[in-house]
Design an enzyme around this catalytic site. Structure first.
Site, PDB file in Angstrom:
ATOM      1  N   ASN A  88       6.227 -10.541   8.105  1.00  0.00           N
ATOM      2  CA  ASN A  88       7.118  -9.584   8.659  1.00  0.00           C
ATOM      3  C   ASN A  88       8.098 -10.886   9.367  1.00  0.00           C
ATOM      4  OD1 ASN A  88       6.121  -7.482   8.175  1.00  0.00           O
ATOM      5  ND2 ASN A  88       5.236  -7.281   9.971  1.00  0.00           N
ATOM      6  N   MET A 126      18.549  -2.868   2.185  1.00  0.00           N
ATOM      7  CA  MET A 126      18.667  -3.430   2.892  1.00  0.00           C
ATOM      8  C   MET A 126      18.747  -5.339   2.662  1.00  0.00           C
ATOM      9  SD  MET A 126      15.088  -4.002   4.942  1.00  0.00           S
ATOM     10  CE  MET A 126      14.050  -2.512   4.104  1.00  0.00           C
ATOM     11  N   LYS A 177      13.307  -1.218  -1.288  1.00  0.00           N
ATOM     12  CA  LYS A 177      11.662  -0.778  -1.086  1.00  0.00           C
ATOM     13  C   LYS A 177      11.456   0.968  -1.609  1.00  0.00           C
ATOM     14  CE  LYS A 177       9.937  -0.743   3.343  1.00  0.00           C
ATOM     15  NZ  LYS A 177       9.217  -0.971   4.381  1.00  0.00           N
ATOM     16  N   ASP A 188       3.117  -4.084  13.379  1.00  0.00           N
ATOM     17  CA  ASP A 188       2.374  -4.808  12.044  1.00  0.00           C
ATOM     18  C   ASP A 188       1.954  -6.399  12.911  1.00  0.00           C
ATOM     19  OD1 ASP A 188       1.906  -5.653   9.932  1.00  0.00           O
ATOM     20  OD2 ASP A 188       2.958  -3.847   8.635  1.00  0.00           O
ATOM     21  N   SER A 217       1.144  -1.462  -0.319  1.00  0.00           N
ATOM     22  CA  SER A 217       0.076   0.009   0.506  1.00  0.00           C
ATOM     23  C   SER A 217       1.141   0.990  -0.135  1.00  0.00           C
ATOM     24  CB  SER A 217      -0.940   0.356   1.526  1.00  0.00           C
ATOM     25  OG  SER A 217      -0.130  -0.082   2.662  1.00  0.00           O
ATOM     26  N   ARG A 222      19.506  -8.988   1.762  1.00  0.00           N
ATOM     27  CA  ARG A 222      18.195  -9.803   1.577  1.00  0.00           C
ATOM     28  C   ARG A 222      17.892 -10.736   2.286  1.00  0.00           C
ATOM     29  NH1 ARG A 222      16.329 -11.396  -4.477  1.00  0.00           N
ATOM     30  NH2 ARG A 222      14.941 -12.864  -3.972  1.00  0.00           N
ATOM     31  N   MET A 223      16.954 -11.320   3.409  1.00  0.00           N
ATOM     32  CA  MET A 223      17.322 -12.199   3.943  1.00  0.00           C
ATOM     33  C   MET A 223      16.605 -13.301   3.056  1.00  0.00           C
ATOM     34  SD  MET A 223      18.258 -10.578   6.070  1.00  0.00           S
ATOM     35  CE  MET A 223      17.835 -11.678   7.705  1.00  0.00           C
TER      36      MET A 223
END
Length: 477
Positions: free
Chosen positions: A326, A278, A191, A321, A172, A280-281
């Site tokens: 997450n 950031m 992002k 959140d 969003s 990356r996971m």
């Protein structure tokens, strides 16, 4: 992105409007969604126009629905409310499609509300809230280029040896792209915020409030003005990527020696006010770990619940959140990876002390204590009817049930068989009707997060040593 999962409020749009990318993304939900490209209305005038056209279109749709029902005597004898006319199937489609294209505050507010138990809402609104979790468009390349250039300069692509122009998730507030740093070869998640979203928060929410008030779909006990005021604050935080980067660094420091959790590193050289890059996971969303042994699911659920309590009681700082996406489980490292810190917030010592006191009283089944500390928190005014007081305290005791004293401390609480949600749901109509004051501002986001943790435990059919966790974290506070 961090993995192949969406960000905290990420949703993938249905086949709705404009241009479809040749890509499909599997989210943590069972469906496969086709990502859809459409320009983001980025000016105040443009967004007002879209809201105006939405209201006009839904008004025309209501008239058409009324005319249609007049021709069906059997239906018109059963359905005559203007509410039903306003939220006809055609209007629902229009609303979801418009919010998916608008993105921003209205879509985020719907997603925020939808993560709470919304059984007290009219079914038409529930349907919209469920749909907007599964619908968001991504911006075209020209808008992406503009945002990236404004934040990182005209040579921004030189910072990346590869950058995927089609995002791997759309949300969003922004969208997420997979990339690789030129300087180190490190895979990263970038992002990128939609243009105009931050500056349109107030006007978007005002327009949404007018729409909801005009339709008279929400009960007055919801305190829509307070809900929107809270959303305005939280959305301003989430649009501030500098603040999110600071929150991310804070959590990384808080959990730097933790054997359970990993927090991604911020790449400052590739970040700005509307771009956040950031580490990356690579874990898998915890809602997609069905093939893991049950004992591993129990461990994951237990640690996430433990972290929620630590955030309030120990850190006085919470990532609020509740979205399950997450949390990622990395089977190789054996760790839980944490994402998306835009909604992080701090709690005052006074608030935490009173909140902990309510929890302790509830675990002891001390109804007078629950009432006393609820007044100190601002839940109650002291002038409530006995019906309201009983419903309020009953709801607290129900929510505290997993942590209640008595019996063996090591007894596992089976979340798959809990009836807490049903009991609290039965009390909600009474509290909405009898409530004299809105809940404390701090608890809007706090309870969304705790509810999300409970729902995740139930989703994983987890058995958790809740009494032991409560003693270690809350009772010792």
């Amino acid at each position: 992105m961090y993995s192949t999962k969406p960000p905290s409020d990420a949703v993938i749009a249905p086949a709705s409007v404009i241009k479809k990318a040749k890509v499909e993304v599997v989210t943590d939900r069972p469906r496969v969604h086709t990502m859809t490209e459409s320009p983001v209305p980025s000016t105040r005038i443009g967004r007002i126009f879209h809201y105006g056209s939405l209201v006009t279109g839904m008004g025309i749709g209501a008239i058409r629905e009324g005319v249609r029902r007049m021709g069906d005597s059997e239906e018109s004898s059963h359905v005559g409310q203007s509410q039903s006319l306003f939220m006809s199937p055609a209007n629902l489609e229009m609303l979801v499609r418009k919010l998916s294209r608008m993105r921003g505050a209205a879509l985020k507010l719907g997603q925020m509300i939808s993560f709470q138990d919304s059984s007290f809402l009219p079914p038409e609104i529930q349907q919209v809230l469920n749909r907007v979790q599964d619908s968001a468009d991504y911006m075209p390349r020209r808008q992406l280029e503009r945002v990236m250039t404004q934040d990182l300069g005209p040579s921004w692509r030189d910072k990346f040896s590869s950058f995927e122009d089609v995002p791997i998730a759309a949300a969003s507030i922004g969208q997420v792209h997979a990339a690789v740093l030129t300087s180190t070869g490190q895979p990263v998640a970038v992002k990128v915020q939609y243009p105009g979203v931050a500056s349109s928060i107030s006007s978007d929410l005002n327009n949404l409030a007018m729409l909801l008030s005009a339709s008279r779909l929400l009960p007055s006990g919801l305190y829509l003005d307070k809900t929107i005021a809270n959303a305005r604050t939280e959305l301003a935080w989430e649009c501030d990527y500098v603040r999110e980067a600071e929150s991310l660094r804070k959590f990384r420091e808080l959990l730097k020696d933790d054997p359970v959790f990993d927090v991604p590193e911020v790449i400052d050289a590739c970040s700005g006010a509307r771009v956040l890059t950031m580490e990356r996971m690579w874990g898998v969303g915890v809602a997609k770990i069905d093939m893991l042994p049950q004992e591993k699911k129990d461990w994951i659920a237990s640690e996430i619940l433990r972290l929620c309590l630590r955030e309030v009681v120990e850190f006085h700082y919470m990532q609020t959140d509740p979205n399950w996406t997450n949390f990622l489980y990395n089977e190789q490292s054996g760790k839980i990876e944490l994402l998306d810190f835009g909604a992080s917030r701090e709690y005052s010592t006074e608030f935490v002390e009173n909140y902990v006191a309510v929890l302790k009283a509830a675990v002891r089944k001390d109804r007078k204590g629950c009432e006393l500390y609820s007044r100190r928190l601002g839940y109650l005014t002291g002038l409530e009817s006995p019906t309201m007081l009983n419903a309020h305290v009953d709801s607290i005791l129900a929510l505290a049930e997993p942590f209640m004293q008595g019996g063996d401390e090591d007894t596992l609480y089976d979340f798959s068989h809990q009836t807490v949600t049903d009991r609290v749901r039965a009390l909600i109509p009474v509290m909405i009707r009898e409530r004299l004051t809105p809940p404390p501002e701090e608890t809007y986001s706090l309870h969304r997060k705790l509810s999300g943790a409970f729902l995740l435990c139930a989703r994983l059919h987890a058995k958790v040593s809740t009494k032991k966790i409560f003693r270690e974290i809350v009772e010792s506070a």
